[in-house]
Design an enzyme around this catalytic site. Structure first.
Site, PDB file in Angstrom:
ATOM      1  N   GLU A 154      -6.195   3.694  16.629  1.00 46.29           N
ATOM      2  CA  GLU A 154      -6.641   2.335  16.750  1.00 46.29           C
ATOM      3  C   GLU A 154      -7.411   2.434  18.062  1.00 46.29           C
ATOM      4  O   GLU A 154      -6.688   2.214  19.036  1.00 46.29           O
ATOM      5  CB  GLU A 154      -5.478   1.309  16.457  1.00 46.29           C
ATOM      6  CG  GLU A 154      -5.151   1.331  15.199  1.00 46.29           C
ATOM      7  CD  GLU A 154      -3.650   0.532  14.813  1.00 46.29           C
ATOM      8  OE1 GLU A 154      -3.376   0.057  13.800  1.00 46.29           O
ATOM      9  OE2 GLU A 154      -3.042   0.359  15.812  1.00 46.29           O
TER      10      GLU A 154
ATOM     11  N   THR B 166      -4.747   2.391   5.896  1.00 44.30           N
ATOM     12  CA  THR B 166      -4.340   1.106   6.312  1.00 44.30           C
ATOM     13  C   THR B 166      -5.538   0.624   7.355  1.00 44.30           C
ATOM     14  O   THR B 166      -6.446   0.256   7.042  1.00 44.30           O
ATOM     15  CB  THR B 166      -2.838   0.837   6.866  1.00 44.30           C
ATOM     16  OG1 THR B 166      -2.728   1.943   7.954  1.00 44.30           O
ATOM     17  CG2 THR B 166      -1.839   1.083   5.663  1.00 44.30           C
TER      18      THR B 166
ATOM     19  N   LYS C 259      -3.179   9.849   6.722  1.00 43.38           N
ATOM     20  CA  LYS C 259      -3.542   8.724   7.234  1.00 43.38           C
ATOM     21  C   LYS C 259      -2.631   8.468   8.321  1.00 43.38           C
ATOM     22  O   LYS C 259      -1.622   8.749   8.510  1.00 43.38           O
ATOM     23  CB  LYS C 259      -3.306   7.722   5.952  1.00 43.38           C
ATOM     24  CG  LYS C 259      -1.974   7.430   5.693  1.00 43.38           C
ATOM     25  CD  LYS C 259      -1.629   6.022   5.559  1.00 43.38           C
ATOM     26  CE  LYS C 259      -2.058   5.004   6.821  1.00 43.38           C
ATOM     27  NZ  LYS C 259      -0.859   4.542   7.281  1.00 43.38           N
TER      28      LYS C 259
ATOM     29  N   ASN D 162      -4.168  -4.942  17.022  1.00 48.79           N
ATOM     30  CA  ASN D 162      -2.932  -4.999  16.572  1.00 48.79           C
ATOM     31  C   ASN D 162      -2.456  -6.596  16.968  1.00 48.79           C
ATOM     32  O   ASN D 162      -1.519  -6.944  16.673  1.00 48.79           O
ATOM     33  CB  ASN D 162      -2.201  -4.235  17.665  1.00 48.79           C
ATOM     34  CG  ASN D 162      -1.945  -2.868  16.984  1.00 48.79           C
ATOM     35  OD1 ASN D 162      -1.774  -2.585  15.934  1.00 48.79           O
ATOM     36  ND2 ASN D 162      -2.808  -1.899  17.734  1.00 48.79           N
TER      37      ASN D 162
ATOM     38  N   THR E  92       5.120  12.569   9.646  1.00 51.57           N
ATOM     39  CA  THR E  92       4.000  11.632   9.806  1.00 51.57           C
ATOM     40  C   THR E  92       3.863  10.806   8.652  1.00 51.57           C
ATOM     41  O   THR E  92       4.018  11.285   7.711  1.00 51.57           O
ATOM     42  CB  THR E  92       2.692  12.208  10.459  1.00 51.57           C
ATOM     43  OG1 THR E  92       1.901  11.276  10.849  1.00 51.57           O
ATOM     44  CG2 THR E  92       1.918  12.778   9.307  1.00 51.57           C
TER      45      THR E  92
END
Lengths: 406, 406
Positions: free
Chosen positions: A277, A153, A179, A401, A190
């Site tokens: 991220e 993603t 991932k 985000n 997870t």
């Protein structure tokens, strides 16, 4: 952004597993977004899933199917989580399983569905169904790299690992992908991990093992404290390695297998953190000297979640007062602040609850500058310990985000 | 950055209190960084303090002094927290109290010390002591604005509030200041709040009241989940208003006073959130329909701490799946996802656990665009509820906290 270089390894196929993939255009056109695993008859398959009560429709269905039948197919889509979608979401997940079962000639409960992506939007089930024949066609050519890419993603790179193992003449293989880069604080599992081996092992035992090893790998990482609705980790054992079927953990071979499994699952878990991220640091937080393991775990996670600690890590700033403040606020009943020691990359920062005499700002700066940071805390209360892995909080985390859906 | 406009009000002095201030050059030159409150004899003074086990030296001393004697002076410095400083920190805090006591001719235990700023660095006690005569000289001229400015750290503006009250012919006043913009998740108190009134009230009762009202104001705000080492909130009642001394809460006058006190403390608490580091939104999170109040509080705080919810707020993005994911991961044993409803600024987003039929992306965008956001969640389980106030997570938060010490 991501921590360190990472090249996806050349992972050999596991005997008994075939991988298919295709581009269904679920969220973006022209990207791999559907992955299909085919598992041989007789394999053992175990799964652990998110503890989030708002778990996604495919998670609910997956749990149900695993308990009812031997899994033969895993269908994974990215671009849509099929979570927060109510009854309609369950119907959509069921339709996908039915379609795979139809093509393959198995029962629908032998198909395990997985989804990842944005929460709350209807799954574009028609796109998925029309892409299925393509996915089946590619079963002869698909690789672990295709699968690793097909489940991404906000990940910046696919994550895979493998082990070629041998123990007293018995060879076997372990391979897996994972991932996840945001909404990462797995609780029991997870989003997403798929690990496969060719050893023969009893399915109940495999499940127990998966739970145990997940607690030392995926359940010890956090990026942003948010447990996802879709976390799933699947462990497949095809039984093609030729070993005498494992039915307990007493043998040396079993112990060797557990070590190898722990090692590969930690590598896959760490790969998620390194690709967190906006991540610029890979941080391990070791808390020792606790009275109980739960205390060590709690302190480690609270430090890992502190936005003040995370921004200091981003700045490579040895602002250790923020770490100390977290230790103090966790609420350990027997904490004696005068026993607490804190080390960053082996530099003693805090001794007996306040700044170490040997500490200098220069030493602190030096300790905080590498990409890999080890924060070690000794509570001085007992013998229990635990380790958690996390990353920093950077501008890129906010950008990613704040812009994720646009 | 801060939410909304804010002008410091013209706050009248409270009869029985004088305010001094000076520039001691503790961290930066030429800024007000020392504040001195002088309290008349016979006043009641109550305090609540951080529950962080690594509480600062002045917090420890303050608690001790409050329990031993009637407070006459409050000495506050910014620029250094005197926390994580061990035995030396305690000596330094004691030196400050001794010096004030010497000048004023009171006992050292009648002096309450407060510090705020960076954790872990030695308090520059000599600078503080040499500045004290100046602070005393200014007692005739100092205002609440001087005090509000003199306690700021990363605050972008001073925060003050007052109420001129009258109840059945009995007039009294309430005034206060607060500070704090980061490391804000007060637990039992906040960093820093000073509230004063001229009513006469029993000191034990005043303390009970302060605890009760703190739980509805400062203890219900969070900016970044990190409870500070120095949080302190002090409530002074000088007894100059001429009322019959309050000794219980049964009278209508007492109830009126509690309402006014709650109102001013909430205003001061909200002012901290609106000036939160990097804040662009003021967000109230109301959780209703819980079985127990603790459940409502927990859900509200978890939402307020979620970096994914906070970045979506920053982006004005109605990514409500992130809110739903938090509700699901909190771990309420009896949660029934099919009963959960979520509203943002009165737009029904989630009904019976999934997207409301009436919801459109346009409605969501509209609801998320104002500076003031109300997130309302109905768990559908019972009658308990709670409200928490917070802000978003922006690039400026990261910038401020990655650069704080430089």
């Amino acid at each position: 952004m991501a921590v360190g270089e990472s090249k996806f390894p050349e992972i050999p196929l596991i005997n008994g597993i075939r991988i298919g993939f295709t581009k269904a255009g679920i969220k973006k056109v022209n990207r791999k977004d559907v992955v299909l695993f085919e598992v041989c008859e007789g394999a053992s398959v175990a799964g652990v899933f998110t503890m989030n009560a708002f778990c996604a429709a495919p998670v609910t269905l997956c749990r149900e199917h695993l308990s009812r039948a031997s899994a033969r197919y895993l269908l994974i889509n990215t671009g849509n989580a099929n979570a927060g979608t109510g009854a309609k979401g369950m119907q959509n997940a069921q339709k996908c399983c039915d379609a795979v079962a139809n093509i393959a000639g198995v029962s629908a409960s032998q198909v395990l569905p997985f989804s990842t992506g944005v929460i709350g939007e209807p799954l574009p089930v028609d796109k998925l169904l029309s892409a299925l024949p393509d996915a089946f066609d590619s079963l002869d050519t698909g690789t672990w790299l295709d699968a690793g890419e097909g489940i991404m993603t906000t990940d910046t790179r696919p994550k895979g690992a493998f082990r070629v193992c041998e123990f007293e003449g018995q060879a076997f293989n372990l391979a897996g992908i994972s991932k996840g880069a945001g909404m990462i604080r797995p609780n029991m599992a997870t989003m997403l991990g798929f690990v496969a081996t060719d050893i023969a092992i009893d399915e109940t035992l495999l499940h127990a093992l998966l739970k145990q090893v997940t607690d030392k790998s995926f359940n010890r990482i956090t990026i942003d404290s948010d447990t996802s609705t879709n976390d799933s980790c699947i462990l497949i054992a095809t039984g093609k390695a030729g070993n005498k079927k494992l039915t307990d953990l007493d043998s040396e071979f079993a112990k060797y297998f557990v070590d190898q499994l722990t090692s590969i699952m930690q590598e896959l878990a760490h790969a998620i953190v390194k690709d967190g991220e906006g991540a610029t640091k890979f941080v391990s937080i070791e808390v020792a000297g606790a009275e109980a393991k739960e205390d060590a775990t709690k302190v480690a996670f609270e430090i890992a979640h502190s936005p003040l600690v995370k921004t200091a890590l981003f700045a490579s700033d040895p602002n250790w007062g923020r770490i100390l403040a977290v230790v103090g606020r966790v609420g350990l009943q027997t904490l004696d602040v005068s026993r607490v020691a804190i080390y960053i990359n082996d530099v003693e920062i805090v001794k007996e609850g306040s700044r170490s005499d040997s500490y200098t700002e220069e030493l602190g700066q030096l300790a905080m500058s590498p990409e890999n940071i080890n924060i070690r805390i000794d509570l001085g209360l007992g013998d229990a310990f635990d380790t958690v892995w996390t990353t920093d909080l950077s501008h890129d985390y906010v950008t990613i985000n704040a812009e994720y859906r646009t």
